[in-house]
Design a protein around this motif. Sequence first.
Motif, PDB file in Angstrom:
ATOM      1  N   ASP A 139     -20.626 -56.018 -53.954  1.00 26.44           N
ATOM      2  CA  ASP A 139     -21.280 -57.322 -54.114  1.00 26.44           C
ATOM      3  C   ASP A 139     -20.706 -58.334 -53.121  1.00 26.44           C
ATOM      4  OD1 ASP A 139     -22.702 -56.182 -56.132  1.00 26.44           O
ATOM      5  OD2 ASP A 139     -21.798 -57.357 -57.754  1.00 26.44           O
ATOM      6  N   MET A 140     -19.385 -58.347 -52.986  1.00 26.16           N
ATOM      7  CA  MET A 140     -18.748 -59.263 -52.050  1.00 26.16           C
ATOM      8  C   MET A 140     -19.114 -58.908 -50.615  1.00 26.16           C
ATOM      9  SD  MET A 140     -16.910 -61.931 -51.648  1.00 26.16           S
ATOM     10  CE  MET A 140     -15.701 -62.742 -50.579  1.00 26.16           C
ATOM     11  N   VAL A 141     -19.224 -57.640 -50.312  1.00 27.25           N
ATOM     12  CA  VAL A 141     -19.617 -57.215 -48.972  1.00 27.25           C
ATOM     13  C   VAL A 141     -21.010 -57.745 -48.635  1.00 27.25           C
ATOM     14  CG1 VAL A 141     -20.325 -55.181 -47.628  1.00 27.25           C
ATOM     15  CG2 VAL A 141     -18.109 -55.210 -48.792  1.00 27.25           C
ATOM     16  N   ASP A 171      -2.240 -53.342 -53.635  1.00 26.14           N
ATOM     17  CA  ASP A 171      -2.886 -52.298 -52.842  1.00 26.14           C
ATOM     18  C   ASP A 171      -4.401 -52.421 -52.918  1.00 26.14           C
ATOM     19  OD1 ASP A 171      -0.481 -51.237 -52.015  1.00 26.14           O
ATOM     20  OD2 ASP A 171      -0.387 -49.763 -53.636  1.00 26.14           O
ATOM     21  N   ALA A 172      -4.925 -52.689 -54.094  1.00 25.39           N
ATOM     22  CA  ALA A 172      -6.365 -52.855 -54.249  1.00 25.39           C
ATOM     23  C   ALA A 172      -6.851 -54.084 -53.476  1.00 25.39           C
ATOM     24  CB  ALA A 172      -6.734 -52.978 -55.724  1.00 25.39           C
ATOM     25  N   ALA A 173      -6.049 -55.148 -53.487  1.00 17.06           N
ATOM     26  CA  ALA A 173      -6.424 -56.354 -52.749  1.00 17.06           C
ATOM     27  C   ALA A 173      -6.487 -56.077 -51.252  1.00 17.06           C
ATOM     28  CB  ALA A 173      -5.434 -57.480 -53.040  1.00 17.06           C
ATOM     29  N   ILE A 174      -5.544 -55.295 -50.742  1.00 17.24           N
ATOM     30  CA  ILE A 174      -5.553 -54.954 -49.315  1.00 17.24           C
ATOM     31  C   ILE A 174      -6.757 -54.074 -48.986  1.00 17.24           C
ATOM     32  CG2 ILE A 174      -4.302 -53.712 -47.500  1.00 17.24           C
ATOM     33  CD1 ILE A 174      -1.694 -54.633 -48.901  1.00 17.24           C
ATOM     34  N   ASP A 175      -7.074 -53.137 -49.859  1.00 16.42           N
ATOM     35  CA  ASP A 175      -8.259 -52.300 -49.644  1.00 16.42           C
ATOM     36  C   ASP A 175      -9.519 -53.159 -49.611  1.00 16.42           C
ATOM     37  OD1 ASP A 175      -6.768 -49.985 -49.521  1.00 16.42           O
ATOM     38  OD2 ASP A 175      -7.118 -49.429 -51.622  1.00 16.42           O
ATOM     39  N   ARG A 176      -9.601 -54.111 -50.518  1.00 17.37           N
ATOM     40  CA  ARG A 176     -10.739 -55.020 -50.516  1.00 17.37           C
ATOM     41  C   ARG A 176     -10.793 -55.813 -49.199  1.00 17.37           C
ATOM     42  NH1 ARG A 176     -13.385 -57.225 -55.071  1.00 17.37           N
ATOM     43  NH2 ARG A 176     -13.140 -55.983 -56.954  1.00 17.37           N
ATOM     44  N   ALA A 177      -9.660 -56.300 -48.776  1.00 21.33           N
ATOM     45  CA  ALA A 177      -9.623 -57.089 -47.544  1.00 21.33           C
ATOM     46  C   ALA A 177     -10.144 -56.282 -46.355  1.00 21.33           C
ATOM     47  CB  ALA A 177      -8.199 -57.565 -47.280  1.00 21.33           C
ATOM     48  N   ARG A 178      -9.784 -55.034 -46.279  1.00 22.11           N
ATOM     49  CA  ARG A 178     -10.261 -54.182 -45.186  1.00 22.11           C
ATOM     50  C   ARG A 178     -11.778 -54.028 -45.243  1.00 22.11           C
ATOM     51  NH1 ARG A 178      -5.515 -49.849 -46.388  1.00 22.11           N
ATOM     52  NH2 ARG A 178      -3.893 -50.689 -44.990  1.00 22.11           N
ATOM     53  N   ALA A 179     -12.316 -53.863 -46.447  1.00 20.63           N
ATOM     54  CA  ALA A 179     -13.767 -53.754 -46.579  1.00 20.63           C
ATOM     55  C   ALA A 179     -14.449 -55.054 -46.171  1.00 20.63           C
ATOM     56  CB  ALA A 179     -14.129 -53.402 -48.027  1.00 20.63           C
ATOM     57  N   TYR A 180     -13.823 -56.172 -46.472  1.00 19.78           N
ATOM     58  CA  TYR A 180     -14.402 -57.464 -46.113  1.00 19.78           C
ATOM     59  C   TYR A 180     -14.374 -57.683 -44.599  1.00 19.78           C
ATOM     60  CZ  TYR A 180     -13.663 -58.292 -51.135  1.00 19.78           C
ATOM     61  OH  TYR A 180     -13.663 -58.199 -52.498  1.00 19.78           O
ATOM     62  N   VAL A 181     -13.315 -57.223 -43.962  1.00 21.67           N
ATOM     63  CA  VAL A 181     -13.254 -57.308 -42.499  1.00 21.67           C
ATOM     64  C   VAL A 181     -14.346 -56.434 -41.886  1.00 21.67           C
ATOM     65  CG1 VAL A 181     -11.840 -56.791 -40.467  1.00 21.67           C
ATOM     66  CG2 VAL A 181     -10.809 -57.896 -42.466  1.00 21.67           C
ATOM     67  N   ASP A 182     -14.539 -55.256 -42.436  1.00 17.48           N
ATOM     68  CA  ASP A 182     -15.609 -54.375 -41.948  1.00 17.48           C
ATOM     69  C   ASP A 182     -16.978 -55.026 -42.120  1.00 17.48           C
ATOM     70  OD1 ASP A 182     -13.765 -52.439 -41.257  1.00 17.48           O
ATOM     71  OD2 ASP A 182     -14.068 -51.233 -43.073  1.00 17.48           O
ATOM     72  N   ALA A 183     -17.117 -55.891 -43.122  1.00 16.84           N
ATOM     73  CA  ALA A 183     -18.384 -56.586 -43.362  1.00 16.84           C
ATOM     74  C   ALA A 183     -18.578 -57.777 -42.431  1.00 16.84           C
ATOM     75  CB  ALA A 183     -18.459 -57.053 -44.808  1.00 16.84           C
ATOM     76  N   GLY A 184     -17.531 -58.127 -41.642  1.00 21.54           N
ATOM     77  CA  GLY A 184     -17.677 -59.191 -40.659  1.00 21.54           C
ATOM     78  C   GLY A 184     -16.781 -60.391 -40.840  1.00 21.54           C
ATOM     79  N   ARG A 203       0.114 -58.523 -44.541  1.00 20.03           N
ATOM     80  CA  ARG A 203       0.023 -58.717 -43.090  1.00 20.03           C
ATOM     81  C   ARG A 203      -0.074 -57.369 -42.376  1.00 20.03           C
ATOM     82  NH1 ARG A 203      -2.078 -61.702 -39.709  1.00 20.03           N
ATOM     83  NH2 ARG A 203      -3.139 -59.711 -39.783  1.00 20.03           N
ATOM     84  N   ALA A 204       0.685 -56.399 -42.824  1.00 21.70           N
ATOM     85  CA  ALA A 204       0.666 -55.074 -42.197  1.00 21.70           C
ATOM     86  C   ALA A 204      -0.613 -54.320 -42.498  1.00 21.70           C
ATOM     87  CB  ALA A 204       1.869 -54.258 -42.671  1.00 21.70           C
ATOM     88  N   GLY A 205      -1.338 -54.743 -43.530  1.00 26.32           N
ATOM     89  CA  GLY A 205      -2.502 -53.985 -43.958  1.00 26.32           C
ATOM     90  C   GLY A 205      -3.806 -54.374 -43.319  1.00 26.32           C
ATOM     91  N   ILE A 206      -3.839 -55.494 -42.595  1.00 28.98           N
ATOM     92  CA  ILE A 206      -5.089 -55.947 -41.966  1.00 28.98           C
ATOM     93  C   ILE A 206      -4.823 -56.339 -40.520  1.00 28.98           C
ATOM     94  CG2 ILE A 206      -6.127 -56.726 -44.136  1.00 28.98           C
ATOM     95  CD1 ILE A 206      -5.358 -59.599 -43.299  1.00 28.98           C
ATOM     96  N   ASP A 207      -5.887 -56.337 -39.722  1.00 28.72           N
ATOM     97  CA  ASP A 207      -5.720 -56.639 -38.295  1.00 28.72           C
ATOM     98  C   ASP A 207      -6.506 -57.875 -37.868  1.00 28.72           C
ATOM     99  OD1 ASP A 207      -8.261 -55.631 -38.459  1.00 28.72           O
ATOM    100  OD2 ASP A 207      -7.948 -53.966 -37.071  1.00 28.72           O
TER     101      ASP A 207
END
Length: 298
Positions: A139-141, A171-184, A203-207
Amino acid sequence: MLHTTTTPAVRRRAFRDGLAADGLLRLPGAPNPLAARMIAEAGFEGVYVSGAVVSADLALPDVGLTTLSEVAARTTQITRVTDLPVLVDADTGFGEPLSAARTVQVLEDAGAAGCHLEDQENPKRCGHLAGKVVRPVEDMVRTLRAAVGARRDPDFVVCARTDAAAVEGLDAAIDRARAYVDAGADMVFAEAVSGPADIARFRAGIDVPLLVNMTEFGRSELVSATQLADLGVDVVIYPVTLFRLAMGAVADGLRALAAEGTQAGLVDRMQTREQLYEVLDYDAYAAFDDSVADFRGA
């Protein structure tokens, strides 16, 4: 005098450049336009429009009761008076993905440099309170894709806020963040992370650029700007600090006025008339008025 001398496009480019550079961007929350002027004079890199402050200023709790129109109006008032980039708390986007898309365009028109959208269910809660519920990732994506696709200025920053750390774990929050970055999403806001160790893991989990919230009386340890910079944080917001300071002073002043029957003992704690006029650029208004009044046409 009167208005900022820079365009929204220039301020958005400056925000993008700041995110790309080394160092930490510090954005205190401005409870009103005058505070935004003072934030710039104090040497900060940007201004934040807090949803919690807009709500509290209207004597409402921060549970999603404010509207896009109210937030956009406050944003317009603030962007009018500052040359700094302004980042806006857009809550959950004020509705479904189509509403989030409209929110981005309205805030572009209001002069903002960017906004953040969060992954809480409606009615949302303050990010540092118990009882939050996060939306399904998909939904957030959809919301983020709509928001990113709606912007007309590619420099307008769309930031994804995740509240999942306090609900589902880091860990779940970082996984979500990666999906959100993939969404733009251009930036991630890690809300209610507990302290430096969790910030470092995030910080280490996202780029993409990382934003953290140093609000008082919340779940997060108050970490200094120097330490945040060392951790690789790109943006820190102090959303309610100035509002709390101001309203604390209001409460103290009312108690003293009620007890003593005069404000005489409070005067040395006040912003003076001269200091206020300096922030307002009063002399420039007076000079402009004189130049118009004395104008003689040919």
